[in-house]
Design a protein around this motif. Sequence first.
Motif, short mmCIF file in Angstrom:
data_model
loop_
_atom_site.label_atom_id
_atom_site.label_comp_id
_atom_site.label_asym_id
_atom_site.label_seq_id
_atom_site.Cartn_x
_atom_site.Cartn_y
_atom_site.Cartn_z
N GLU A 1 -27.14 -139.60 4.60
CA GLU A 1 -25.57 -139.88 4.92
C GLU A 1 -25.37 -141.34 5.34
O GLU A 1 -24.51 -142.10 4.76
CB GLU A 1 -25.31 -139.10 6.09
CG GLU A 1 -25.03 -137.64 5.72
CD GLU A 1 -24.41 -136.96 6.67
OE1 GLU A 1 -23.92 -137.54 7.65
OE2 GLU A 1 -24.85 -135.71 6.50
N ARG A 2 -26.35 -142.11 6.06
CA ARG A 2 -25.71 -143.66 6.70
C ARG A 2 -27.08 -144.18 7.12
O ARG A 2 -27.62 -143.67 7.78
CB ARG A 2 -24.92 -143.09 7.73
CG ARG A 2 -24.41 -144.29 8.84
CD ARG A 2 -23.43 -143.80 9.66
NE ARG A 2 -23.00 -145.04 10.73
CZ ARG A 2 -22.01 -145.86 10.58
NH1 ARG A 2 -21.04 -145.52 9.67
NH2 ARG A 2 -21.77 -146.64 11.57
N GLU B 1 -22.14 -140.79 -0.16
CA GLU B 1 -21.30 -139.44 -0.30
C GLU B 1 -21.25 -138.92 -1.65
O GLU B 1 -21.40 -139.57 -2.59
CB GLU B 1 -19.69 -140.12 -0.12
CG GLU B 1 -18.73 -139.18 -0.47
CD GLU B 1 -17.32 -139.63 -0.48
OE1 GLU B 1 -16.41 -138.88 -0.85
OE2 GLU B 1 -17.00 -141.02 -0.75
N TYR C 1 -30.54 -142.19 -1.69
CA TYR C 1 -30.86 -142.52 -0.40
C TYR C 1 -32.35 -142.75 -0.27
O TYR C 1 -32.80 -143.88 0.27
CB TYR C 1 -30.42 -141.26 0.44
CG TYR C 1 -31.02 -141.51 1.94
CD1 TYR C 1 -30.10 -142.18 2.89
CD2 TYR C 1 -32.28 -140.81 2.49
CE1 TYR C 1 -30.67 -142.45 4.38
CE2 TYR C 1 -32.57 -140.89 3.75
CZ TYR C 1 -31.74 -141.75 4.65
OH TYR C 1 -32.19 -141.84 5.80
N VAL D 1 -23.72 -151.78 7.10
CA VAL D 1 -23.68 -150.19 6.95
C VAL D 1 -23.63 -149.79 5.78
O VAL D 1 -22.54 -150.10 4.94
CB VAL D 1 -22.39 -149.54 8.08
CG1 VAL D 1 -22.35 -148.04 7.87
CG2 VAL D 1 -22.54 -149.98 9.22
N THR E 1 -23.18 -146.19 3.44
CA THR E 1 -22.79 -144.77 3.46
C THR E 1 -23.16 -144.34 2.09
O THR E 1 -22.95 -144.72 0.98
CB THR E 1 -21.46 -144.33 3.67
OG1 THR E 1 -20.52 -145.21 3.04
CG2 THR E 1 -21.25 -144.84 5.15
#
Length: 165
Positions: free
Chosen positions: A88-89, A111, A30, A107, A109
């Motif tokens: 997360e997103r 995980e 991230y 988008v 994501t």
Amino acid sequence: MSETVPETSSIADREIVISRIIDAPRELVYEAFTEVRHLSQWWGPEGFTTTTRSFQFAVGGEWVFQMHGPDGTDYPEWIYWTEVVPAERIAMLHGEYRGDPNAFESVLTFEALGGATRVEMRTLFPTKEQRDEAVEKYHAVEGGQQTLGNLDAYITDGVRKSADN
């Protein structure tokens, strides 16, 4: 009064979905998407480099940059962050410039899979024709796969090794 809901197939006809499992913790993957010092090192397909003009990672913030192709062609780029859920997103509008009528939505994501992370990039174009042009003319699927491959190499070869030391 009934609400019109697009058929699933119409969304599928306008969408590209690419994913990759990266052998690094979700927070690290991230971070590579959210800090310009990282993004500029790996963003884009193989052979491309990036020059950032401005960067503010927050809902309502923008990333204005130029991608430089291996053939010397420059591509103006603009990203507007529409949603951020830390680790997360990330949702964004991506075009060539602010107000671009051909801008598309993406988008991302993240995980957690034990010590690894599955990154999924879902891109939705305004029309099927724009999606098809992105796939055929700009090789969007291969470019997206290469971009996530560059991210993987950047994290596993560079960032993670320096974080482990």
